[in-house]
Design a protein around this motif. Structure first.
Motif, PDB file in Angstrom:
ATOM      1  N   UNK A 262       0.855  -1.178   0.000  1.00 55.25           N
ATOM      2  CA  UNK A 262       0.000   0.000   0.000  1.00 55.25           C
ATOM      3  C   UNK A 262       0.894   1.232   0.000  1.00 55.25           C
ATOM      4  N   UNK A 263       0.273   2.410   0.020  1.00 49.14           N
ATOM      5  CA  UNK A 263       1.039   3.655  -0.093  1.00 49.14           C
ATOM      6  C   UNK A 263       2.057   3.801   1.030  1.00 49.14           C
ATOM      7  N   UNK A 264       1.655   3.482   2.243  1.00 50.74           N
ATOM      8  CA  UNK A 264       2.575   3.617   3.383  1.00 50.74           C
ATOM      9  C   UNK A 264       3.778   2.698   3.214  1.00 50.74           C
ATOM     10  N   UNK A 265       3.515   1.430   2.899  1.00 52.35           N
ATOM     11  CA  UNK A 265       4.619   0.487   2.771  1.00 52.35           C
ATOM     12  C   UNK A 265       5.455   0.740   1.517  1.00 52.35           C
ATOM     13  N   UNK A 266       4.867   1.305   0.481  1.00 44.14           N
ATOM     14  CA  UNK A 266       5.659   1.701  -0.693  1.00 44.14           C
ATOM     15  C   UNK A 266       6.634   2.817  -0.316  1.00 44.14           C
ATOM     16  N   UNK A 267       6.151   3.764   0.470  1.00 45.67           N
ATOM     17  CA  UNK A 267       7.026   4.853   0.918  1.00 45.67           C
ATOM     18  C   UNK A 267       8.139   4.312   1.807  1.00 45.67           C
ATOM     19  N   UNK A 268       7.795   3.401   2.699  1.00 47.43           N
ATOM     20  CA  UNK A 268       8.813   2.796   3.568  1.00 47.43           C
ATOM     21  C   UNK A 268       9.837   2.028   2.746  1.00 47.43           C
ATOM     22  N   UNK A 269       9.366   1.293   1.749  1.00 45.02           N
ATOM     23  CA  UNK A 269      10.286   0.533   0.903  1.00 45.02           C
ATOM     24  C   UNK A 269      11.257   1.469   0.193  1.00 45.02           C
TER      25      UNK A 269
ATOM     26  N   UNK B 299       9.507  -7.899  -2.631  1.00 46.51           N
ATOM     27  CA  UNK B 299       9.318  -6.471  -2.372  1.00 46.51           C
ATOM     28  C   UNK B 299       9.784  -5.641  -3.562  1.00 46.51           C
ATOM     29  N   UNK B 300      10.941  -5.988  -4.105  1.00 43.03           N
ATOM     30  CA  UNK B 300      11.465  -5.257  -5.261  1.00 43.03           C
ATOM     31  C   UNK B 300      10.556  -5.422  -6.475  1.00 43.03           C
ATOM     32  N   UNK B 301      10.137  -6.649  -6.742  1.00 43.00           N
ATOM     33  CA  UNK B 301       9.272  -6.912  -7.890  1.00 43.00           C
ATOM     34  C   UNK B 301       7.932  -6.193  -7.744  1.00 43.00           C
ATOM     35  N   UNK B 302       7.394  -6.181  -6.535  1.00 44.69           N
ATOM     36  CA  UNK B 302       6.098  -5.558  -6.303  1.00 44.69           C
ATOM     37  C   UNK B 302       6.189  -4.042  -6.396  1.00 44.69           C
ATOM     38  N   UNK B 303       7.325  -3.482  -5.994  1.00 40.35           N
ATOM     39  CA  UNK B 303       7.484  -2.035  -6.123  1.00 40.35           C
ATOM     40  C   UNK B 303       7.485  -1.638  -7.598  1.00 40.35           C
ATOM     41  N   UNK B 304       8.104  -2.473  -8.420  1.00 40.69           N
ATOM     42  CA  UNK B 304       8.134  -2.191  -9.861  1.00 40.69           C
ATOM     43  C   UNK B 304       6.751  -2.321 -10.482  1.00 40.69           C
ATOM     44  N   UNK B 305       5.991  -3.296 -10.001  1.00 43.02           N
ATOM     45  CA  UNK B 305       4.678  -3.558 -10.590  1.00 43.02           C
ATOM     46  C   UNK B 305       3.646  -3.803  -9.496  1.00 43.02           C
ATOM     47  N   UNK B 306       2.998  -2.738  -9.012  1.00 39.64           N
ATOM     48  CA  UNK B 306       2.013  -2.882  -7.930  1.00 39.64           C
ATOM     49  C   UNK B 306       0.830  -3.783  -8.292  1.00 39.64           C
ATOM     50  N   UNK B 307       0.611  -4.010  -9.578  1.00 39.78           N
ATOM     51  CA  UNK B 307      -0.497  -4.862  -9.995  1.00 39.78           C
ATOM     52  C   UNK B 307      -0.262  -6.332  -9.623  1.00 39.78           C
ATOM     53  N   UNK B 308       0.958  -6.662  -9.247  1.00 45.04           N
ATOM     54  CA  UNK B 308       1.295  -8.042  -8.899  1.00 45.04           C
ATOM     55  C   UNK B 308       1.055  -8.345  -7.420  1.00 45.04           C
ATOM     56  N   UNK B 309       0.259  -7.513  -6.762  1.00 46.86           N
ATOM     57  CA  UNK B 309       0.041  -7.657  -5.319  1.00 46.86           C
ATOM     58  C   UNK B 309      -0.429  -9.061  -4.941  1.00 46.86           C
ATOM     59  N   UNK B 310      -1.485  -9.546  -5.579  1.00 41.46           N
ATOM     60  CA  UNK B 310      -2.040 -10.851  -5.220  1.00 41.46           C
ATOM     61  C   UNK B 310      -1.047 -11.976  -5.493  1.00 41.46           C
ATOM     62  N   UNK B 311      -0.339 -11.869  -6.597  1.00 43.32           N
ATOM     63  CA  UNK B 311       0.631 -12.912  -6.933  1.00 43.32           C
ATOM     64  C   UNK B 311       1.791 -12.913  -5.943  1.00 43.32           C
ATOM     65  N   UNK B 312       2.228 -11.728  -5.535  1.00 42.38           N
ATOM     66  CA  UNK B 312       3.321 -11.640  -4.562  1.00 42.38           C
ATOM     67  C   UNK B 312       2.926 -12.294  -3.241  1.00 42.38           C
ATOM     68  N   UNK B 313       1.708 -12.038  -2.793  1.00 43.71           N
ATOM     69  CA  UNK B 313       1.240 -12.649  -1.548  1.00 43.71           C
ATOM     70  C   UNK B 313       1.108 -14.163  -1.694  1.00 43.71           C
ATOM     71  N   UNK B 314       0.691 -14.608  -2.868  1.00 44.60           N
ATOM     72  CA  UNK B 314       0.581 -16.048  -3.118  1.00 44.60           C
ATOM     73  C   UNK B 314       1.952 -16.712  -3.058  1.00 44.60           C
ATOM     74  N   UNK B 315       2.937 -16.067  -3.666  1.00 45.74           N
ATOM     75  CA  UNK B 315       4.297 -16.608  -3.644  1.00 45.74           C
ATOM     76  C   UNK B 315       4.838 -16.617  -2.213  1.00 45.74           C
ATOM     77  N   UNK B 316       4.577 -15.560  -1.463  1.00 44.79           N
ATOM     78  CA  UNK B 316       5.049 -15.505  -0.078  1.00 44.79           C
ATOM     79  C   UNK B 316       4.434 -16.629   0.745  1.00 44.79           C
ATOM     80  N   UNK B 317       3.148 -16.857   0.579  1.00 47.11           N
ATOM     81  CA  UNK B 317       2.494 -17.952   1.300  1.00 47.11           C
ATOM     82  C   UNK B 317       3.098 -19.303   0.913  1.00 47.11           C
TER      83      UNK B 317
END
Length: 207
Positions: free
Chosen positions: A101-108, A173-191
């Protein structure tokens, strides 16, 4: 003389100003004048607390780390109250390091900027290395706790598992910052990564 609380508040104001500038426009936007203007104080006062730009960046990085740690601690407490598995709690904790989200993008962006600057500054490099090691240590403790409740195979090496999960989180985190549309896939991979280590069922709440 100003009280300690006043000094802490001013340092926090400056760190927050640096955070905002980096989040909006990157490290190049961080100058003493802009930081002072953003913090609502004089250039001289900013320089009194932070003589160098790297000092301001370090404090901003530490503020981000403290904010993430506080959220993770809250997730751990909540997970224990609701009798969630260690895998579920760890997955939620690692997700706090993803720019979801916006907060965590700024933190990243702040942490990524700090890591880049650390390549040129041995003092910052030491802080960056210790922060990475602290994350791996936390993950390793979670894996070790997983032994106790049956979620993790006893043959698993906690240190190696921690390296795996920390590296996966950083890469996602790096991949998701580049492409925020990959949010669901990133969480799936993390799980999936957490599930590959925590292969058993949680038994710590069995009555």
């Amino acid at each position: 003389m100003p009280r300690t609380a006043d000094h802490d508040r001013r340092r926090a104001q400056i760190a927050d100003a640096v955070y905002d500038l980096i989040a909006a426009d990157g490290l190049a936007a961080v100058t003493v004048a802009r930081t002072a203007d953003r913090a609502g104080m004089s250039v001289g006062l900013v320089q009194h607390y932070f003589p160098a730009k790297d000092d301001m960046l370090l404090h901003a990085f530490e503020r981000v780390g403290a904010a993430v740690a506080a959220r993770v601690a809250g997730l751990v407490d909540e997970g224990a109250r609701h009798e969630r598995s260690i895998a579920a709690i760890l997955g939620a904790a690692l997700a706090e390091h993803l720019p979801l989200d916006a907060r965590r993008r700024a933190e990243f962006r702040v942490t990524r900027t700090f890591a880049g600057r650390a390549l040129e500054n041995p003092r910052l490099a030491g802080v960056d290395a210790r922060a990475s090691a602290a994350l791996r240590d936390e993950v390793a403790r979670a894996v070790a706790n997983g032994f106790e409740c049956g979620e993790v195979d006893p043959a698993t090496d906690p240190a190696l598992a921690a390296v795996r999960l920390a590296a996966a989180t950083e890469g996602l985190a790096t991949a998701l910052y580049r492409d925020p549309e990959e949010r669901d896939r990133a969480l799936e991979v993390l799980r999936a990564e957490v599930g590959a280590v925590f292969t058993g069922a949680c038994g710590q709440y069995r009555r």
